[in-house]
Scaffold this active site. Structure first.
Site, PDB file in Angstrom:
ATOM      1  N   ASP A 101       0.917  -1.133  -0.001  1.00 36.03           N
ATOM      2  CA  ASP A 101       0.184  -0.121  -0.206  1.00 36.03           C
ATOM      3  C   ASP A 101       0.892   1.338   0.089  1.00 36.03           C
ATOM      4  O   ASP A 101       1.677   1.475   0.859  1.00 36.03           O
ATOM      5  CB  ASP A 101      -0.756   0.023   1.207  1.00 36.03           C
ATOM      6  N   ASN A 141      -2.033  12.895  -4.363  1.00 35.69           N
ATOM      7  CA  ASN A 141      -3.268  13.643  -5.063  1.00 35.69           C
ATOM      8  C   ASN A 141      -3.359  15.009  -4.799  1.00 35.69           C
ATOM      9  O   ASN A 141      -3.441  15.842  -5.676  1.00 35.69           O
ATOM     10  CB  ASN A 141      -4.466  12.699  -4.777  1.00 35.69           C
ATOM     11  N   HIS A 191      -4.651  14.683  -9.301  1.00 32.20           N
ATOM     12  CA  HIS A 191      -5.162  13.199  -9.589  1.00 32.20           C
ATOM     13  C   HIS A 191      -4.377  12.704 -10.839  1.00 32.20           C
ATOM     14  O   HIS A 191      -3.834  11.398 -10.850  1.00 32.20           O
ATOM     15  CB  HIS A 191      -6.559  12.983  -9.612  1.00 32.20           C
ATOM     16  N   ASP A 245      -2.163   9.346 -10.962  1.00 35.68           N
ATOM     17  CA  ASP A 245      -2.434   8.374 -11.701  1.00 35.68           C
ATOM     18  C   ASP A 245      -1.098   7.836 -12.209  1.00 35.68           C
ATOM     19  O   ASP A 245      -0.795   6.535 -12.378  1.00 35.68           O
ATOM     20  CB  ASP A 245      -3.298   8.682 -13.007  1.00 35.68           C
ATOM     21  N   GLU A 272      -4.676   2.166  -4.348  1.00 34.85           N
ATOM     22  CA  GLU A 272      -3.186   2.259  -4.186  1.00 34.85           C
ATOM     23  C   GLU A 272      -2.590   1.154  -3.507  1.00 34.85           C
ATOM     24  O   GLU A 272      -1.509   1.261  -3.194  1.00 34.85           O
ATOM     25  CB  GLU A 272      -2.675   3.781  -3.644  1.00 34.85           C
TER      26      GLU A 272
HETATM   27  P1  GH3 Z   1      -2.002   5.433   4.089  1.00 37.62           P
HETATM   28  O1  GH3 Z   1      -0.761   5.922   4.148  1.00 37.62           O
HETATM   29  O2  GH3 Z   1      -2.712   5.272   5.245  1.00 37.62           O
HETATM   30  O3  GH3 Z   1      -2.592   4.438   3.055  1.00 37.62           O
HETATM   31  O4  GH3 Z   1      -2.767   6.868   3.460  1.00 37.62           O
HETATM   32  P2  GH3 Z   1      -3.348   6.963   2.083  1.00 37.62           P
HETATM   33  O5  GH3 Z   1      -3.464   8.470   1.701  1.00 37.62           O
HETATM   34  O6  GH3 Z   1      -2.460   6.295   0.899  1.00 37.62           O
HETATM   35  O7  GH3 Z   1      -4.637   6.187   1.907  1.00 37.62           O
HETATM   36  P3  GH3 Z   1      -6.049   6.714   1.759  1.00 37.62           P
HETATM   37  O8  GH3 Z   1      -6.834   5.310   1.844  1.00 37.62           O
HETATM   38  O9  GH3 Z   1      -6.767   7.703   2.875  1.00 37.62           O
HETATM   39  O10 GH3 Z   1      -6.164   7.152   0.343  1.00 37.62           O
HETATM   40  C1  GH3 Z   1      -6.108   6.446  -0.640  1.00 37.62           C
HETATM   41  C2  GH3 Z   1      -6.164   7.457  -1.847  1.00 37.62           C
HETATM   42  O11 GH3 Z   1      -6.096   6.963  -2.987  1.00 37.62           O
HETATM   43  C3  GH3 Z   1      -7.666   8.024  -2.017  1.00 37.62           C
HETATM   44  C4  GH3 Z   1      -8.185   7.816  -3.375  1.00 37.62           C
HETATM   45  O12 GH3 Z   1      -8.620   9.344  -3.905  1.00 37.62           O
HETATM   46  C5  GH3 Z   1      -6.881   7.634  -3.992  1.00 37.62           C
HETATM   47  N1  GH3 Z   1      -6.947   6.770  -5.217  1.00 37.62           N
HETATM   48  C6  GH3 Z   1      -7.276   5.459  -5.333  1.00 37.62           C
HETATM   49  N2  GH3 Z   1      -7.346   5.131  -6.581  1.00 37.62           N
HETATM   50  C7  GH3 Z   1      -6.866   6.114  -7.111  1.00 37.62           C
HETATM   51  C8  GH3 Z   1      -6.572   5.964  -8.677  1.00 37.62           C
HETATM   52  O13 GH3 Z   1      -6.803   5.329  -9.594  1.00 37.62           O
HETATM   53  N3  GH3 Z   1      -5.905   7.312  -9.164  1.00 37.62           N
HETATM   54  C9  GH3 Z   1      -5.475   8.410  -8.319  1.00 37.62           C
HETATM   55  N4  GH3 Z   1      -4.849   9.316  -8.831  1.00 37.62           N
HETATM   56  N5  GH3 Z   1      -5.878   8.299  -7.039  1.00 37.62           N
HETATM   57  C10 GH3 Z   1      -6.484   7.006  -6.498  1.00 37.62           C
HETATM   58 MG    MG Z   2      -2.123   3.874   1.023  1.00 38.87          MG
HETATM   59 MG    MG Z   3      -5.071   1.922   1.100  1.00 40.16          MG
END
Ligand code: GH3
Ligand code: MG
Ligand code: MG
Length: 346
Positions: A220, A228, A233, A237, A263
């Site tokens: 992760d 982001n 975003h 990506d 992610e």
């Molecule tokens: P942690 O260290 O606890 O994992 O924090 P984090 O910010 O990585 O975790 P969190 O679950 O709070 O956020 C994950 C983010 O990933 C939120 C979401 O908008 C983003 N995300 C998920 N899929 C995609 C994608 O395909 N593209 C982009 N740009 N962002 C994405």
């Molecule tokens: Mg994360």
């Molecule tokens: Mg996560």
């Protein structure tokens, strides 16, 4: 003697003339045969008729036989003579009429019919020679036409075959596109969650059969949300694309990687000890930490947390079980301060 010489010359001329006609043009050939025959026997009235399976009842007549109808009494009379000639396979002469059979192959038969004052008084050997040549030419023409027909049929079959193979390769292309859409992640191009489920089921069954271990690494990206937030975003990506590429480079063919979602990425390893799985996770973690991803001119650095579970699958082991265990380890890694690997022990 002189008559014989003239006759031989006409036969030579006949052969020469006929050789210039395409074997496909049977009616032209028959017209030529009839013309030369009548010239040879010195008559203006006659017909040639071909019957059988290939060209049923093809008739060409000249002089009084030009356009003669089958219902015509005169024709009915000649026809009787022609039938006799064919049945007996010999020339039949009756008064001023003569019918010469043309036995072409076993299926097709023809008749050369002539009407003149003194029917067929010519040298019989000359007539035999003429008939022999005529039969050969007609037979060759028929064989040639049959070959031509078969060749055309074959070409049609080959065309059809080409069309079918074209359709097949198109449907194979569609199948591959469908598979790509179904089993691969559109952003990173690596296997998706659906593919992971199929692969995980297969690897569990295989490891159970081989009595060997299965390791699951749940990777992760740390604080990805802030990447982001900071870069947008689209940059986010591109960072995910880079993470996918790096993982792809770090794993070997028999090691399976997938984008679990968001992610989060998953790696499955067969036959790995907990120590080896942990060492492998460490390699990935260090690699990510050291990488500075260049995205649209911005250097983006990131770290990952990795939860690792190593199990000896039973017959009833599910994907949820091994993913659940690596998730718990990941949770610990996050709680422990991130940018670290935790091996599940429970
Ligand atoms: P942690 O260290 O606890 O994992 O924090 P984090 O910010 O990585 O975790 P969190 O679950 O709070 O956020 C994950 C983010 O990933 C939120 C979401 O908008 C983003 N995300 C998920 N899929 C995609 C994608 O395909 N593209 C982009 N740009 N962002 C994405
Ligand atoms: Mg994360
Ligand atoms: Mg996560």
């Amino acid at each position: 003697m002189e008559m014989m010489q003239d006759g031989l010359l006409s036969i030579l001329e006949f052969v020469h003339d006929m050789n210039r006609i395409s074997p496909l043009l049977l009616d032209l050939l028959l017209r030529g045969v009839l013309g030369h025959f009548l010239r040879l026997v010195g008559s203006n009235n006659g017909y040639i008729q071909l019957g059988g399976d290939v060209d049923s009842s093809l008739r060409i007549g000249v002089g009084m036989f030009h356009d003669i109808a089958e219902t015509d009494d005169r024709f009915a009379l000649q026809q009787e003579l022609a039938d006799q000639a064919l049945t007996r396979a010999e020339t039949i002469i009756a008064g001023n009429m003569a019918a010469v059979p043309l036995c072409i192959g076993s299926f097709v038969q023809g008749v050369l019919f002539v009407q003149q004052e003194d029917a067929l008084t010519r040298e019989p050997k000359l007539l035999d020679m003429f008939v022999l040549h005529a039969v050969n030419m007609i037979e060759n023409s028929m064989i040639y036409r049959e070959l031509h027909k078969k060749n055309a049929e074959l070409s049609k079959i080959i065309d059809e075959l080409h069309r079918t193979t074209g359709q097949l390769s198109r449907s194979e292309q569609l199948r591959q596109e469908y598979e790509k859409l179904t089993y691969y992640d559109s952003l990173t191009g690596i296997p998706n969650r659906r593919y992971l489920e199929v692969q995980c089921r297969e690897m569990i069954a295989h490891c159970h059969k081989q009595k060997t271990t299965l390791a699951c690494l749940m990777i992760d990206v740390d604080h990805f949300k802030s990447i982001n937030d900071r870069y947008g975003h689209l940059v986010g990506d591109q960072v995910l694309v880079q993470v996918g590429r790096n993982l792809d480079r770090l794993t070997r063919a028999h090691e399976f990687i997938a984008r679990y979602g968001g992610e989060e990425f998953t790696v499955l390893l067969e036959g790995s000890t907990p120590e080896n799985a942990l060492a492998f996770g460490e390699r990935i973690r260090r690699h990510m930490e050291q990488q500075v991803v260049e995205v649209e001119g911005s250097p983006v650095s990131l770290t990952v947390s990795i939860g690792i579970a190593v199990i000896l699958p039973a017959r009833t082991t599910s994907m949820a079980e091994i993913v659940g265990k690596s998730d718990r380890a990941l949770y610990e890694a996050k709680n422990g301060g991130r940018n670290r690997c935790v091996l599940f022990s429970g």
